[in-house]
Every structure is written in structure tokens, then in C-alpha cells.
Design a protein around this motif. Structure first.
Motif, short mmCIF file in Angstrom:
data_model
loop_
_atom_site.label_atom_id
_atom_site.label_comp_id
_atom_site.label_asym_id
_atom_site.label_seq_id
_atom_site.Cartn_x
_atom_site.Cartn_y
_atom_site.Cartn_z
N VAL A 586 54.20 67.16 58.26
CA VAL A 586 54.38 67.12 59.72
C VAL A 586 55.36 68.20 60.15
CG1 VAL A 586 55.26 65.75 61.65
CG2 VAL A 586 53.79 64.68 59.95
N ARG A 587 56.48 68.35 59.41
CA ARG A 587 57.46 69.39 59.75
C ARG A 587 56.84 70.78 59.61
NH1 ARG A 587 60.56 65.72 56.66
NH2 ARG A 587 61.98 64.53 57.99
N PHE A 588 56.02 70.96 58.61
CA PHE A 588 55.33 72.24 58.45
C PHE A 588 54.43 72.51 59.66
CE2 PHE A 588 51.35 74.34 57.17
CZ PHE A 588 51.85 75.59 56.79
N CYS A 589 53.69 71.49 60.12
CA CYS A 589 52.82 71.65 61.28
C CYS A 589 53.64 71.93 62.55
CB CYS A 589 51.95 70.41 61.47
SG CYS A 589 50.66 70.24 60.21
N GLU A 590 54.85 71.37 62.63
CA GLU A 590 55.71 71.68 63.78
C GLU A 590 56.07 73.16 63.79
OE1 GLU A 590 57.94 67.34 64.35
OE2 GLU A 590 58.87 68.90 63.13
N THR A 591 56.35 73.71 62.60
CA THR A 591 56.62 75.15 62.51
C THR A 591 55.41 75.95 62.97
OG1 THR A 591 58.23 74.91 60.72
CG2 THR A 591 57.10 77.03 60.89
N VAL A 592 54.24 75.56 62.52
CA VAL A 592 53.01 76.27 62.90
C VAL A 592 52.78 76.20 64.41
CG1 VAL A 592 50.49 76.26 62.68
CG2 VAL A 592 51.93 75.96 60.65
N SER A 593 53.05 75.03 65.01
CA SER A 593 52.75 74.84 66.43
C SER A 593 53.64 75.68 67.33
CB SER A 593 52.91 73.36 66.81
OG SER A 593 54.28 72.98 66.79
N LYS A 594 54.76 76.18 66.80
CA LYS A 594 55.65 77.02 67.60
C LYS A 594 55.17 78.46 67.70
CE LYS A 594 59.63 74.31 66.00
NZ LYS A 594 60.85 74.33 65.15
N THR A 595 54.12 78.79 66.94
CA THR A 595 53.62 80.17 66.91
C THR A 595 52.42 80.30 67.84
OG1 THR A 595 54.31 80.36 64.60
CG2 THR A 595 52.77 82.02 65.44
N PRO A 596 52.52 81.08 68.92
CA PRO A 596 51.37 81.27 69.80
C PRO A 596 50.20 81.89 69.02
CG PRO A 596 53.39 82.14 70.78
CD PRO A 596 53.71 81.82 69.36
N GLY A 597 49.03 81.41 69.29
CA GLY A 597 47.84 82.01 68.69
C GLY A 597 47.23 81.20 67.57
N VAL A 598 48.01 80.39 66.85
CA VAL A 598 47.45 79.60 65.76
C VAL A 598 46.57 78.50 66.36
CG1 VAL A 598 47.94 78.05 63.84
CG2 VAL A 598 49.37 80.06 64.21
N ARG A 599 45.33 78.43 65.89
CA ARG A 599 44.37 77.49 66.46
C ARG A 599 43.86 76.47 65.45
NH1 ARG A 599 46.67 78.28 69.79
NH2 ARG A 599 46.41 79.47 71.70
N SER A 600 44.07 76.71 64.15
CA SER A 600 43.56 75.74 63.18
C SER A 600 44.46 75.69 61.96
CB SER A 600 42.12 76.10 62.75
OG SER A 600 42.10 77.31 62.03
N VAL A 601 44.57 74.48 61.40
CA VAL A 601 45.30 74.25 60.15
C VAL A 601 44.35 73.48 59.23
CG1 VAL A 601 47.25 73.11 59.04
CG2 VAL A 601 47.55 74.18 61.28
N THR A 602 44.20 73.99 58.01
CA THR A 602 43.35 73.30 57.02
C THR A 602 44.24 72.84 55.86
OG1 THR A 602 41.43 74.67 57.57
CG2 THR A 602 41.39 73.52 55.47
N LEU A 603 44.22 71.55 55.58
CA LEU A 603 44.97 70.99 54.46
C LEU A 603 43.99 70.65 53.34
CD1 LEU A 603 47.42 69.72 53.03
CD2 LEU A 603 46.91 67.60 54.27
N VAL A 604 44.20 71.26 52.18
CA VAL A 604 43.42 70.94 50.98
C VAL A 604 44.36 70.17 50.05
CG1 VAL A 604 42.01 71.82 49.09
CG2 VAL A 604 42.11 73.08 51.27
N THR A 605 44.04 68.91 49.76
CA THR A 605 44.94 68.08 48.97
C THR A 605 44.11 67.16 48.07
OG1 THR A 605 46.86 66.59 49.12
CG2 THR A 605 45.09 66.24 50.72
#
Length: 699
Positions: A586-605
């Protein structure tokens, strides 16, 4: 009751209420004005003192039984369980939960987020899905133990008229003169017209313009405590107020992840409170806003057309006299940098909020006015069903300095005044000229400020004018700046730097010497090349080891800089299973969400036999839902053979973390530093490799 009260009760019987009653009942409750007046209309539809007193008592009794105080939610839920059903007045929201493929209602003060609701309610009331609305809700209790909800909506009635007769409204309007009707409208919003000058009356009417004219762009800046946001927060159920926080394009315009139109598709007016504090992290949102303010449409993969007006209200702390006499500053000083000249040029009316008096009981009326809900329905009908622009276009003539956007703004302002004050007829020539003069001034105030900011002559034609009934040209000035050379003839020092010594000084400007303001002046376009802040260090490949016990490492500092320019992020980490590992993600996704332009996150687990899959799915499902709110799509893939841990960005960077995201030590105490701030959290030993993927050959 005065003569106007008597006449109003006679013509609009049952549609009016004494405005001081609202203030009496409002004390001690946090219920919007239109909700209270809805109740007062039911119980106090009379001018008989005894009946009014009984009506107030009935209203208070109704609120005691049916209005939920936020601190009494537990009692309210218990009441429903004991009685089976109970009616409440509350604000209701409906949200769609994708993973469950169903809708759930939430009631704010009742404090339940999972209330079953039949689709007929939110199909008939779109605003339930965007922002919510106040309603009388009959809540039922579900005693089926196997179901995963305790309450359901048995019936729902929005707090608004079930039917509005516009023809009857027009017939009633015809019984009053223009001045009488203006006083009625002002009384209806709680003001005492006898305390207001003719100019102040027009200012207060101007605050209503976005509620009757589609795609109308309005701004008011002024001191605190003048009621700037009241008209959008409490006067109409068809307007919404965006207060503080971040204004995202998914919220305002279109959410690509959900395929849903934002606020502009559901409201007549979207107002931004405290405009100086607006934070827009994605510049795409500004471009969409410009397109929308210009023509009421925008494209985000699909073409969207909407009618909502946009209003911007905020505070201005500096002296107006200093600003208009300043060679460096202007009356748009409080606006954030994101609202640039292109946005300003789309404002049709700048209302001078510094002329409006502070809120005071001396300005509140005790006379009769329309029930707020009734007038709001009239305005909604005028917004949706009427068009006075063609009438204005054929009845006024503007001067040669009026250019494209000036003309559109002036004519839309006049059309909005006609909708409010002359909904079914034509004004007298003198009345029409009064509206035209006000509209020209409101647009000139916008153009003067842009002319001060622009180093060339693009906006130099500020002497806007119109032709009166006698055929003479009338140039309109703004009272605050008419005698201010710094505003009327701003120096173009940025174009003629050698003339800086010849630029007018404080001693050559009429009025007191200029006082230097603390806020920096706007940077002209031709000086943008010189950055105000040092450039960010150039990104480079790195290979290092985080030692056991080290601090100062966060996802923001390690990964954040490399996200610039990325649109998709893929993270491979087999250990996103335990609660603390999910929290790290979740904290990692918070970092990603602060960056304009990022539209998708894929988690492979991956997972093992010890993994609580139901809990994992629930937590990741909630994360997926929250990321949709910021227009990011989360995709989850399972690969049972996964062993590597790396983060791949589509801008070419790859970050390998030896331990994946889980490189933090568990804190010795949850009440010690580092428990919440991860820059102070001690780390486990891990290797970090950051490198750019080699470009692929075309051979």
C-alpha cells in the motif's frame, strides 16, 4: 408583514416561508438550509403566529425523531433493529463495489457504509452516485443471518419538490415589478434588501448566476466571512462545493478506470472553495479544465459534453488599493500557479468580493421569501430548459474593444441576469442597460489583470464598452482601478529592459507610495526558461547495499525519482501475503500515486498453503478500489513459481531489491520513532540495483 410579504403570500401561497424561522430552527442542528425549509414548508405554511409556533414545534419534534446526530449513530442503528424500520433524514451516498458486482448505500450520520439498496433509487437519482444527496430514508433491518448486511433502504425520498410548475412560477413573476422581484430573490437567500445599495444587490444576484446559466465560469475573491461559499454549499441541492484537497481529473471530469463522468456531469454548478489551496498534481487536469471551460466538452478517450458551471471562490488578504497601484501584482494574486492566463481568460465574471459586507445579523431578513428548495427548482429549470443568449445577442451592441471571449462572457452574464430577474419576459431598456454595464465591468476586471501579467499587448484592449439606447458608446471602468495608472497603463518593462529606468515610480503614480507585497510576482512567459528552483539531479544507475540498522530509506526516496515519465509499473514480489507485507505494498502504491502520468500498476505475486486468501483478496480489493479514485488501475497476477523481486517501469528503469518491499525491521515499540515515519524506521540488510534496460535491437 409588509406589503411585499402580503403580496408574496397571496401569489405564492405554500411556497414561501419566514426566513428568520430557519435561523431559529437551525441552531443546534447541522442540517442544510434547504432541508430545514423543506420541513418548515410542511409544518409552517401559514402566516398565522399560532400556526407558525405550532409548526416550529412540529419541525423540532420531527428532527428529534428523524434527524440523526453523528454522535448518536449507534442509538439510531439500534432503533432500526428494535422497530424493524425507521425513517431518518440523512445524506445518502451510493457506491459500486466492482469485486462484488453490486451497489451499496452509505448514510453519513447513521454511520453505516453497507446498506442494501434497490437499483430503482439510484437510477432515478444520479446524484446518489456522485456526491450524494439529502433525503428522507426509511431504513429496514435485515435479520437473515446468512446475508452480509444488516440494513436496507425500504424507501427514499429526495429533499426536493416532487413536481415543479414552471408556468405557475412565470405567472407569479408577472405580478411583481423588477425591483420587487429582485428583493424577493434576495430575501429568499436570507438577506434584508433595505440594507443593500443597488450595486450590492447586483453583487448578490451575481453570486447566483452559475446556478442558472450552463457552462458559466465565475470567480469571486474577497475577505473572509462574506458568505462566498454559502450559495454553493447550502442554497441549492443542484450545486456542489469542492473544499480543499486535490482536484483530480477523475473526480472532476472522467474516470477512465470506471468509465464514469465526474462531477461536471451530475451538477449544475461545481464550486471550488478556498481556491488558493487547490492542488492539481496532474497537468492533464488543467488542460481538460481549459477545454471544458472554453466550450463545455473534453475528450478522455471518449468525447464528453457536460453543462455544469464552474465557480471559484477564495480569500484575498492584500489591500485592493495597493494591488491596483502595484506594478508587480494584480487582483489574481491568490490564485495558484496552475490557474494560468489561459484559465483566467475563460472567467466571464470577476465579482469584487471586497465590496460585500461581512456577515452580520443586521443584513439578515425576518421577512418572507421563497422556500429555498422551490427557488432552487426554478433555477434548475432555467438552467436546463431556457436560453436567453439569442435574445441578448439581438438586443445589445458592444464596443470595438470587445473581443471573442469578452463578448461571450458579457452576453452570458446578461443572459443569466435575465433568467433570474426576467424569467418569462423582457426587461425595460434601462434595466437591460444596467445588466450590460455590470457584465462589461465584470469582464473588464478579468482583462485588466491579464493585461498586467502579459508582457505583450495581447490583452491591451481593456476599454470595454457598449452602445446605449441613444446610440452613444459607453466605456465601463472598474471602480477600484479607474484612477490607477499601474493597472490602466501597465509598464512593459520585460520587453524594453533599457526603459526600466524610465518606468513610472511610486512618486509619479497617483495615490500613496506602493508597499512591497511579500508574494512574488507572476513570471512572464518569456522568462520561464530561467528555473526558479535548482534542477533535479540527473538520474543514474546505482548499485549499493542497505546495511542492517540503516535508516533514511523510503519508497519515495529510493523509487520515487525514477517514476518520472512512467505510465505503467510492474512489481514482482512473491511475498505480498502477510498483513505487514500488504501494508508495505500500500505504501508503495502511495508513492506511485504521487507521480502524474502513472495509470496502471501490475502486481505479480504468489501464495502458499498458509496464506489467508479471503483476507488477502479483501485487502487487495480495497486497495484496487481506492486506486481507481485516483485513476490508476491495479492488476493482480498469480505466479506460483515466482522467486525474483524487481520493479519494472515502462520508462526503461528496473529496480531490484534483494528483499523486495519487505526490507524494514519490525519496530521495537509502536510508540517509538520510526513506527509511523518510515524514513526513521531501521532496515534489514538488502542489496539495491537500479539500472536502465538496454534498448532492443530492430535486427
Amino acid at each position: 408583514m409588509d406589503a411585499l410579504d402580503t403580496k408574496l403570500n397571496e401569489v405564492f401561497s405554500g411556497r414561501v416561508v419566514r426566513k428568520d424561522l430557519v435561523q431559529q430552527v437551525k441552531k443546534g442542528t447541522n442540517v442544510p438550509t434547504f432541508v430545514l425549509e423543506f420541513l418548515l414548508a410542511k409544518y409552517c405554511a401559514s402566516n398565522d403566529p399560532d400556526e407558525i409556533a405550532a409548526g416550529i414545534e412540529a419541525t423540532l419534534e420531527y428532527l428529534a425523531r428523524h434527524y440523526v446526530r453523528p454522535d448518536e449513530s449507534n442509538k439510531a442503528q439500534s432503533t432500526v433493529q428494535q422497530k424493524g424500520t425507521h425513517k431518518y433524514v440523512d445524506k445518502v451516498h451510493v457506491r459500486h463495489v466492482e469485486k462484488e458486482k453490486r451497489h451499496w448505500a452509505a448514510m453519513e450520520n447513521f454511520n453505516s457504509q453497507r446498506i442494501a439498496i434497490n437499483q430503482k433509487f439510484y437510477k432515478d437519482n444520479d446524484r446518489l452516485l456522485e456526491g450524494g444527496l439529502w433525503a428522507e430514508v426509511t431504513v429496514g433491518y435485515n435479520d437473515v443471518e446468512d446475508d452480509n448486511y444488516a440494513f436496507y433502504v425500504e424507501d427514499l425520498r429526495p429533499i426536493q419538490l416532487s413536481r415543479f410548475d414552471f408556468d405557475r412560477y412565470l405567472e407569479g413573476r408577472a405580478r411583481f415589478t423588477r425591483d420587487e422581484w429582485m428583493d424577493i430573490v434576495l430575501r429568499s437567500v436570507g438577506l434584508k434588501p433595505s440594507k443593500l445599495s443597488p450595486r450590492l444587490k447586483l453583487h448578490f444576484i451575481a453570486r447566483l448566476l452559475p446556478l442558472v446559466e450552463p457552462n458559466y465560469n465565475f470567480i469571486e475573491l474577497g475577505p473572509r466571512g462574506t458568505g462566498k461559499s454559502y450559495f454553493f454549499s447550502e442554497f441549492s441541492p443542484y450545486a456542489t462545493l469542492v473544499s480543499g484537497g486535490q482536484a483530480t481529473k477523475a473526480t472532476l471530469f472522467y474516470n477512465n478506470a470506471r468509465g464514469k463522468v465526474g462531477l461536471v456531469g451530475f451538477w449544475d454548478a461545481v464550486a471550488f472553495d478556498e481556491v488558493a489551496g487547490i492542488k492539481i498534481k496532474d497537468q492533464d487536469a488543467i488542460q481538460i479544465m481549459k477545454d471544458y471551460m472554453a466550450n463545455g466538452r473534453f475528450s478522455r478517450g471518449v468525447e464528453v459534453i457536460a453543462n455544469a458551471s464552474m465557480a471559484f471562490v477564495g480569500n484575498i488578504d492584500e489591500s485592493i488599493h495597493q494591488l491596483v497601484n502595484s506594478t508587480e501584482h494584480d487582483l489574481f494574486l491568490p490564485l495558484p500557479a496552475a490557474l494560468d492566463l489561459a484559465v483566467m481568460d475563460r472567467f466571464y465574471c470577476y465579482l469584487p468580493g471586497w465590496e460585500i459586507p461581512k456577515n452580520s445579523s443586521a443584513y439578515l431578513t425576518g421577512a418572507f421569501g421563497f422556500i429555498t428548495d422551490y427557488l432552487a427548482e426554478a433555477f434548475h429549470h432555467l438552467f436546463k430548459q431556457t436560453n436567453r443568449y439569442e435574445y441578448v445577442n439581438s438586443h445589445i451592441r458592444l464596443g470595438p474593444a470587445v473581443e471573442g471571449r469578452d463578448e461571450k462572457g458579457i452576453k452570458k452574464t446578461v443572459a443569466a441576469f435575465l433568467k433570474i430577474l426576467h424569467p418569462g419576459g423582457a426587461p425595460e431598456p434601462a434595466e437591460l442597460e444596467e445588466y450590460v454595464a455590470y457584465a462589461v465591468e465584470a469582464r473588464r476586471r478579468v482583462k485588466e489583470q491579464m493585461n498586467k501579467r502579459k508582457p505583450d499587448d495581447e490583452f491591451a484592449r481593456i476599454n470595454l464598452s457598449y452602445f446605449g439606447a441613444d446610440g452613444s458608446e459607453v466605456v465601463v471602468y472598474c471602480p477600484e482601478s479607474k484612477g490607477a495608472p499601474a493597472t490602466q497603463s501597465p509598464s512593459r518593462r520585460t520587453l524594453d529592459r533599457g526603459a526600466e529606468a524610465r518606468a513610472p515610480t511610486a512618486s509619479t503614480v497617483e495615490g500613496p507610495a506602493e508597499i512591497q507585497l511579500t508574494r512574488p510576482a507572476a513570471v512572464p512567459d518569456d522568462e520561464q526558461a530561467a528555473p526558479e528552483h535548482p534542477r533535479e539531479p540527473e538520474l543514474k544507475e546505482q548499485h549499493f547495499t542497505i546495511l542492517y540498522g540503516d535508516t533514511g530509506y523510503t519508497y519515495d526516496s529510493l523509487i520515487g525519482p525514477y517514476l518520472a515519465g512512467a505510465r505503467s509499473v510492474t512489481i514482482e514480489d512473491p511475498y505480498i501475503r502477510a498483513p505487514h507485507q500488504i501494508a508495505n505494498f500500500v505504501r508503495f502504491c502511495e508513492t506511485v500515486s504521487k507521480t502524474p502520468g502513472v495509470r496502471s500498476v501490475t502486481l505479480v505475486t504468489s501464495y502458499d498453503d498458509q496464506t489467508n486468501l479471503a483476507d488477502l483478496n479483501d485487502k487487495l480489493g480495497e486497495l484496487k478500489q481506492s486506486l481507481m479514485e485516483v485513476d490508476i488501475v491495479l492488476e493482480i497476477r498469480i505466479n506460483e513459481k515466482l522467486h525474483d523481486r524487481e520493479i519494472r517501469l515502462d520508462n526503461g528503469w528496473i529496480i531490484k531489491l534483494g528483499r523486495g518491499l519487505d526490507f524494514y525491521q519490525k519496530p521495537e515499540s509502536w510508540f517509538a520513532i520510526g513506527a509511523s515515519d518510515f524514513s526513521l524506521r531501521k532496515c534489514l540488510e538488502t542489496k539495491v540495483d537500479i539500472f536502465r534496460e538496454a534498448p532492443r535491437s530492430n535486427d
